[in-house]
Scaffold this motif. Structure first.
Motif, PDB file in Angstrom:
ATOM      1  N   LEU A 105      10.163   4.555   0.253  1.00 15.59           N
ATOM      2  CA  LEU A 105      10.088   6.017   0.141  1.00 15.59           C
ATOM      3  C   LEU A 105      10.429   6.503  -1.260  1.00 15.59           C
ATOM      4  O   LEU A 105       9.798   7.433  -1.767  1.00 15.59           O
ATOM      5  CB  LEU A 105      11.022   6.659   1.160  1.00 15.59           C
ATOM      6  CG  LEU A 105      10.598   6.525   2.624  1.00 15.59           C
ATOM      7  CD1 LEU A 105      11.645   7.130   3.530  1.00 15.59           C
ATOM      8  CD2 LEU A 105       9.259   7.190   2.848  1.00 15.59           C
ATOM      9  N   GLY A 150       0.827  -1.207   0.000  1.00  7.32           N
ATOM     10  CA  GLY A 150       0.000   0.000   0.000  1.00  7.32           C
ATOM     11  C   GLY A 150       0.857   1.251   0.000  1.00  7.32           C
ATOM     12  O   GLY A 150       2.080   1.208   0.169  1.00  7.32           O
ATOM     13  N   LEU A 151       0.211   2.388  -0.149  1.00 11.82           N
ATOM     14  CA  LEU A 151       0.935   3.657  -0.266  1.00 11.82           C
ATOM     15  C   LEU A 151       1.673   4.008   1.018  1.00 11.82           C
ATOM     16  O   LEU A 151       2.762   4.560   0.996  1.00 11.82           O
ATOM     17  CB  LEU A 151      -0.044   4.782  -0.642  1.00 11.82           C
ATOM     18  CG  LEU A 151       0.568   6.142  -0.916  1.00 11.82           C
ATOM     19  CD1 LEU A 151       1.492   6.067  -2.128  1.00 11.82           C
ATOM     20  CD2 LEU A 151      -0.497   7.187  -1.143  1.00 11.82           C
ATOM     21  N   ARG A 152       1.100   3.663   2.139  1.00 12.22           N
ATOM     22  CA  ARG A 152       1.690   4.050   3.418  1.00 12.22           C
ATOM     23  C   ARG A 152       2.976   3.289   3.728  1.00 12.22           C
ATOM     24  O   ARG A 152       3.904   3.832   4.332  1.00 12.22           O
ATOM     25  CB  ARG A 152       0.671   3.832   4.520  1.00 12.22           C
ATOM     26  CG  ARG A 152       1.134   4.311   5.846  1.00 12.22           C
ATOM     27  CD  ARG A 152       0.059   4.083   6.881  1.00 12.22           C
ATOM     28  NE  ARG A 152       0.440   4.744   8.098  1.00 12.22           N
ATOM     29  CZ  ARG A 152      -0.299   5.595   8.740  1.00 12.22           C
ATOM     30  NH1 ARG A 152      -1.481   5.902   8.277  1.00 12.22           N
ATOM     31  NH2 ARG A 152       0.111   6.142   9.851  1.00 12.22           N
ATOM     32  N   HIS A 153       3.082   2.029   3.325  1.00 11.37           N
ATOM     33  CA  HIS A 153       4.218   1.211   3.709  1.00 11.37           C
ATOM     34  C   HIS A 153       5.164   0.891   2.554  1.00 11.37           C
ATOM     35  O   HIS A 153       6.078   0.107   2.722  1.00 11.37           O
ATOM     36  CB  HIS A 153       3.727  -0.102   4.335  1.00 11.37           C
ATOM     37  CG  HIS A 153       2.918   0.120   5.568  1.00 11.37           C
ATOM     38  ND1 HIS A 153       3.468   0.607   6.736  1.00 11.37           N
ATOM     39  CD2 HIS A 153       1.597  -0.036   5.815  1.00 11.37           C
ATOM     40  CE1 HIS A 153       2.531   0.715   7.650  1.00 11.37           C
ATOM     41  NE2 HIS A 153       1.375   0.343   7.111  1.00 11.37           N
ATOM     42  N   ARG A 160       7.442   5.967  -3.455  1.00 11.71           N
ATOM     43  CA  ARG A 160       6.392   6.934  -3.125  1.00 11.71           C
ATOM     44  C   ARG A 160       6.722   8.306  -3.714  1.00 11.71           C
ATOM     45  O   ARG A 160       5.841   8.991  -4.249  1.00 11.71           O
ATOM     46  CB  ARG A 160       6.256   7.030  -1.607  1.00 11.71           C
ATOM     47  CG  ARG A 160       4.901   7.462  -1.178  1.00 11.71           C
ATOM     48  CD  ARG A 160       4.709   7.521   0.296  1.00 11.71           C
ATOM     49  NE  ARG A 160       5.529   6.599   1.072  1.00 11.71           N
ATOM     50  CZ  ARG A 160       5.601   6.603   2.381  1.00 11.71           C
ATOM     51  NH1 ARG A 160       4.906   7.463   3.067  1.00 11.71           N
ATOM     52  NH2 ARG A 160       6.359   5.761   3.022  1.00 11.71           N
TER      53      ARG A 160
END
Length: 190
Positions: free
Chosen positions: A69, A63-66, A72
């Motif tokens: 970096l 997912g985007l949160r984990h 992302r």
């Protein structure tokens, strides 16, 4: 004349100006050998490219949160770039439509009574005023009239839709500025 044939029995001397042979250079390693070596080590088990590829493969599950970096950041830069390009394209479309609206082929006749009824009470004095005062402007009187209409319509619609007091005040100021001065000549006044 002396012959230069290499026949036995003749006294033949080698010329002294022939080039001296150089020893051959050792064979060079292939041109991209260093790049190929780096590429192979980068794709090994703990190599940089192998780890980045694993980050890409694990992104949908994480997912985007984990997610990583760097991944992302790449996605955010791509998303912002896409949004900027779309905003620019939309802005160009809006500006082109506004330009076509303001420079429409059938010009609004300013100073001519084309309205009737209740609309003429507000419309005709504005057309007359614009016709009298737009002579020195770099835009046509019809463009000024179209902008006047557009300002009123936008103020009315946005004031109703957004229920914003600032926009309502703009529409009220537009109406107040449109109101005819008592001393000016109005065809509907006695």
């Amino acid at each position: 004349m002396q012959s230069r044939d290499n026949t036995p029995g003749q006294n033949h001397q080698e010329p002294t100006y022939l080039p001296v042979p150089f020893p051959k250079a050792p064979p060079k390693e292939p041109r991209f050998a260093a790049l190929r070596a780096w590429w192979e080590t980068a794709w090994e088990e703990d190599g940089i490219l192998h780890n980045m590829w694993q980050d890409v493969l694990s992104a949908p599950d994480a997912g985007l949160r984990h997610m990583a970096l760097w991944l992302r950041a790449v996605l955010m830069v791509a998303g912002v770039s896409f949004a900027v390009l779309m905003a620019r394209a939309a802005g160009e479309v809006v500006l082109q439509a506004l330009h076509q609206l303001l420079t429409a082929v059938p010009k609004v006749q300013v100073g001519v009574d084309t309205s009737s009824g209740v609309a003429a009470v507000v419309d005709q004095p504005v057309r007359t005023y614009i016709a009298q005062h737009s002579a020195g402007l770099p835009v046509d009187g019809s463009t000024v009239y179209t902008l006047w209409l557009l300002t009123g319509i936008v103020g009315l619609v946005l004031g109703y839709v957004t229920r914003n007091n600032g926009v309502r005040a703009m529409w009220t100021a537009w109406g107040t500025a449109t109101e005819q001065h008592p001393r000016s000549a109005c065809p509907f006044r006695d």
